[in-house]
Design a protein around this motif. Structure first.
Motif, PDB file in Angstrom:
ATOM      1  N   TYR A 118       2.707 -13.292  -6.051  1.00 28.00           N
ATOM      2  CA  TYR A 118       3.420 -12.851  -7.249  1.00 28.00           C
ATOM      3  C   TYR A 118       3.661 -11.345  -7.303  1.00 28.00           C
ATOM      4  CZ  TYR A 118       3.850 -17.236  -9.787  1.00 28.00           C
ATOM      5  OH  TYR A 118       4.239 -18.494 -10.175  1.00 28.00           O
ATOM      6  N   LEU A 119       2.648 -10.551  -6.993  1.00 29.67           N
ATOM      7  CA  LEU A 119       2.768  -9.104  -7.147  1.00 29.67           C
ATOM      8  C   LEU A 119       3.934  -8.505  -6.354  1.00 29.67           C
ATOM      9  CD1 LEU A 119       1.718  -6.424  -8.266  1.00 29.67           C
ATOM     10  CD2 LEU A 119       0.099  -6.348  -6.348  1.00 29.67           C
ATOM     11  N   PRO A 120       4.145  -8.874  -5.091  1.00 27.30           N
ATOM     12  CA  PRO A 120       5.269  -8.256  -4.356  1.00 27.30           C
ATOM     13  C   PRO A 120       6.629  -8.568  -4.973  1.00 27.30           C
ATOM     14  CG  PRO A 120       3.733  -9.317  -2.841  1.00 27.30           C
ATOM     15  CD  PRO A 120       3.340  -9.756  -4.225  1.00 27.30           C
ATOM     16  N   VAL A 121       6.757  -9.748  -5.569  1.00 28.46           N
ATOM     17  CA  VAL A 121       8.036 -10.116  -6.180  1.00 28.46           C
ATOM     18  C   VAL A 121       8.298  -9.250  -7.406  1.00 28.46           C
ATOM     19  CG1 VAL A 121       9.315 -11.987  -7.291  1.00 28.46           C
ATOM     20  CG2 VAL A 121       7.907 -12.454  -5.283  1.00 28.46           C
TER      21      VAL A 121
ATOM     22  N   ALA B 131      10.902  -4.559 -10.016  1.00 26.45           N
ATOM     23  CA  ALA B 131      10.718  -3.355 -10.821  1.00 26.45           C
ATOM     24  C   ALA B 131      11.225  -2.120 -10.089  1.00 26.45           C
ATOM     25  CB  ALA B 131       9.244  -3.189 -11.179  1.00 26.45           C
ATOM     26  N   ARG B 132      11.075  -2.084  -8.765  1.00 28.64           N
ATOM     27  CA  ARG B 132      11.561  -0.956  -7.968  1.00 28.64           C
ATOM     28  C   ARG B 132      13.084  -0.882  -8.034  1.00 28.64           C
ATOM     29  NH1 ARG B 132       9.652  -2.324  -3.179  1.00 28.64           N
ATOM     30  NH2 ARG B 132       7.615  -1.379  -3.619  1.00 28.64           N
ATOM     31  N   VAL B 133      13.729  -2.022  -7.925  1.00 28.09           N
ATOM     32  CA  VAL B 133      15.181  -2.061  -8.033  1.00 28.09           C
ATOM     33  C   VAL B 133      15.619  -1.566  -9.413  1.00 28.09           C
ATOM     34  CG1 VAL B 133      17.181  -3.615  -8.173  1.00 28.09           C
ATOM     35  CG2 VAL B 133      15.495  -3.900  -6.348  1.00 28.09           C
ATOM     36  N   ALA B 134      14.886  -1.975 -10.436  1.00 28.07           N
ATOM     37  CA  ALA B 134      15.199  -1.527 -11.792  1.00 28.07           C
ATOM     38  C   ALA B 134      15.039  -0.016 -11.927  1.00 28.07           C
ATOM     39  CB  ALA B 134      14.295  -2.231 -12.798  1.00 28.07           C
ATOM     40  N   GLY B 135      13.997   0.527 -11.306  1.00 27.05           N
ATOM     41  CA  GLY B 135      13.773   1.961 -11.375  1.00 27.05           C
ATOM     42  C   GLY B 135      14.900   2.758 -10.728  1.00 27.05           C
ATOM     43  N   ARG B 136      15.373   2.265  -9.580  1.00 25.35           N
ATOM     44  CA  ARG B 136      16.484   2.944  -8.910  1.00 25.35           C
ATOM     45  C   ARG B 136      17.753   2.882  -9.758  1.00 25.35           C
ATOM     46  NH1 ARG B 136      14.456   0.462  -4.018  1.00 25.35           N
ATOM     47  NH2 ARG B 136      16.057  -1.144  -4.153  1.00 25.35           N
ATOM     48  N   ALA B 137      17.980   1.737 -10.405  1.00 26.25           N
ATOM     49  CA  ALA B 137      19.164   1.595 -11.248  1.00 26.25           C
ATOM     50  C   ALA B 137      19.116   2.539 -12.436  1.00 26.25           C
ATOM     51  CB  ALA B 137      19.304   0.144 -11.726  1.00 26.25           C
ATOM     52  N   ALA B 138      17.914   2.651 -13.041  1.00 27.62           N
ATOM     53  CA  ALA B 138      17.772   3.540 -14.190  1.00 27.62           C
ATOM     54  C   ALA B 138      17.943   4.999 -13.785  1.00 27.62           C
ATOM     55  CB  ALA B 138      16.400   3.328 -14.827  1.00 27.62           C
TER      56      ALA B 138
ATOM     57  N   ALA C 223      -1.815  -7.256 -14.259  1.00 30.49           N
ATOM     58  CA  ALA C 223      -2.875  -6.245 -14.239  1.00 30.49           C
ATOM     59  C   ALA C 223      -2.833  -5.445 -12.939  1.00 30.49           C
ATOM     60  CB  ALA C 223      -4.239  -6.909 -14.406  1.00 30.49           C
ATOM     61  N   LEU C 224      -2.544  -6.100 -11.835  1.00 32.00           N
ATOM     62  CA  LEU C 224      -2.457  -5.399 -10.547  1.00 32.00           C
ATOM     63  C   LEU C 224      -1.291  -4.417 -10.545  1.00 32.00           C
ATOM     64  CD1 LEU C 224      -3.143  -8.374  -8.106  1.00 32.00           C
ATOM     65  CD2 LEU C 224      -4.753  -6.587  -8.817  1.00 32.00           C
ATOM     66  N   TRP C 225      -0.149  -4.838 -11.086  1.00 37.26           N
ATOM     67  CA  TRP C 225       1.009  -3.934 -11.127  1.00 37.26           C
ATOM     68  C   TRP C 225       0.703  -2.732 -12.017  1.00 37.26           C
ATOM     69  CZ3 TRP C 225       4.354  -1.364 -14.196  1.00 37.26           C
ATOM     70  CH2 TRP C 225       5.513  -0.854 -13.594  1.00 37.26           C
ATOM     71  N   ALA C 226       0.106  -2.982 -13.166  1.00 37.17           N
ATOM     72  CA  ALA C 226      -0.208  -1.888 -14.079  1.00 37.17           C
ATOM     73  C   ALA C 226      -1.192  -0.904 -13.452  1.00 37.17           C
ATOM     74  CB  ALA C 226      -0.770  -2.441 -15.386  1.00 37.17           C
ATOM     75  N   ALA C 227      -2.185  -1.416 -12.727  1.00 42.39           N
ATOM     76  CA  ALA C 227      -3.168  -0.544 -12.085  1.00 42.39           C
ATOM     77  C   ALA C 227      -2.523   0.330 -11.016  1.00 42.39           C
ATOM     78  CB  ALA C 227      -4.288  -1.383 -11.473  1.00 42.39           C
ATOM     79  N   ALA C 228      -1.505  -0.199 -10.354  1.00 38.90           N
ATOM     80  CA  ALA C 228      -0.868   0.537  -9.264  1.00 38.90           C
ATOM     81  C   ALA C 228       0.200   1.512  -9.735  1.00 38.90           C
ATOM     82  CB  ALA C 228      -0.249  -0.449  -8.269  1.00 38.90           C
TER      83      ALA C 228
END
Length: 275
Positions: A258-261, A266-273, A68-73
């Protein structure tokens, strides 16, 4: 797993936008790019048991849980939160996968602890002597080595089939106790050491099976270090009421552990995409 699997989430590419000016010269802020369609699966560590602020129902999904925290951000194009307290691998397969589609860009999951008898093991260790605790841990460890890998594979295969383009982040479990803590009330050092070793074994099996499917593994011990029980600044609950919240992350453990992990993966995935 499909050899053409996209290695990153289908996140929006950041574009430079022309800013329209009003008659007074005030710039309109550019809209924030939407994040990938996100589905959060798993057990109580993903639903947020122990963090409070539950949405209602038996699953105890918390607005303070890391999904929920990731989705909100990050404002994903869609967010499905199906993680549930007490879930085992069979529950994920039978009840949680419906939101997954070919358009899903990001999936997170923690699973396996309940299959291995997490609750029974901790109850045995809290209420009984060292020998009983060690015997129960030995039983759980044998299950983790022998039977859990196939159960995890079944879940990961199903995720891969239903969401073939998603970046999947499998999150592990933290060690419960600060190693070699000298001032630690409650369980004996023998029990604490054995519990930590069992948690490490569980993480090693979960990580191995996740990586074999091409999924990312999120090691939360990196962020929970210094915040275990007996650390003086714990992000985990000890024995508490309600009992089902015992040995679960607090709101601080969700946001700081948990959230920072997930965010990093997800950030690494975004850069790859994007690349």
């Amino acid at each position: 797993m499909n050899s053409h699997r996209i290695t990153g989430a289908a996140s929006a590419v950041a574009l430079t936008l022309l800013i329209a000016l009003t008659g007074t010269g005030t710039a309109h802020p550019a809209p924030r790019p939407a994040g990938p369609a996100y589905v959060a699966l798993g057990d109580s560590y993903s639903s947020g048991v122990g963090a409070g602020s539950y949405q209602g129902g038996d699953c105890k999904r918390s607005s303070k849980a890391y999904p929920a925290l990731w989705a909100a951000a990050h404002a994903p194009t869609s967010f499905a939160f199906t993680a549930c307290s007490g879930a085992r691998t069979g529950d994920v397969l039978g009840k949680q996968l419906t939101p997954l589609t070919a358009a899903t860009g990001l999936v997170s999951i923690s699973i396996g602890g309940n299959d291995a008898g997490f609750s029974d093991t901790m109850t045995a260790c809290v209420l009984n002597d060292d020998r009983t605790c060690l015997d129960r841990i030995a039983t759980a460890s044998a299950f983790i080595r022998g039977q859990l890998p196939a159960k995890l594979d079944a879940v990961y295969d199903a995720i891969d089939s239903k969401a073939p383009h998603a970046h999947v982040v499998v999150l592990g479990y933290p060690r419960f106790y600060k190693p070699a803590a000298t001032d630690c009330a409650g369980l004996s050092e023998t029990k604490r050491t054995a519990i930590n070793k069992a948690a490490d074994l569980l993480d090693s099996v979960v990580a191995d099976r996740a990586r074999s499917h091409g999924f990312a593994y999120g090691d939360v011990n990196t962020t929970f270090k210094g915040h275990e029980l007996c650390s003086g600044s714990p992000w985990l609950r000890s024995v508490t009421l309600p009992v089902d919240e015992s040995y679960h992350p607090t709101a601080g453990g969700q946001s700081g552990g948990y959230l920072p992990v997930l965010t990093s993966a997800a950030r690494v995935a975004g850069r790859a995409a994007a690349g």
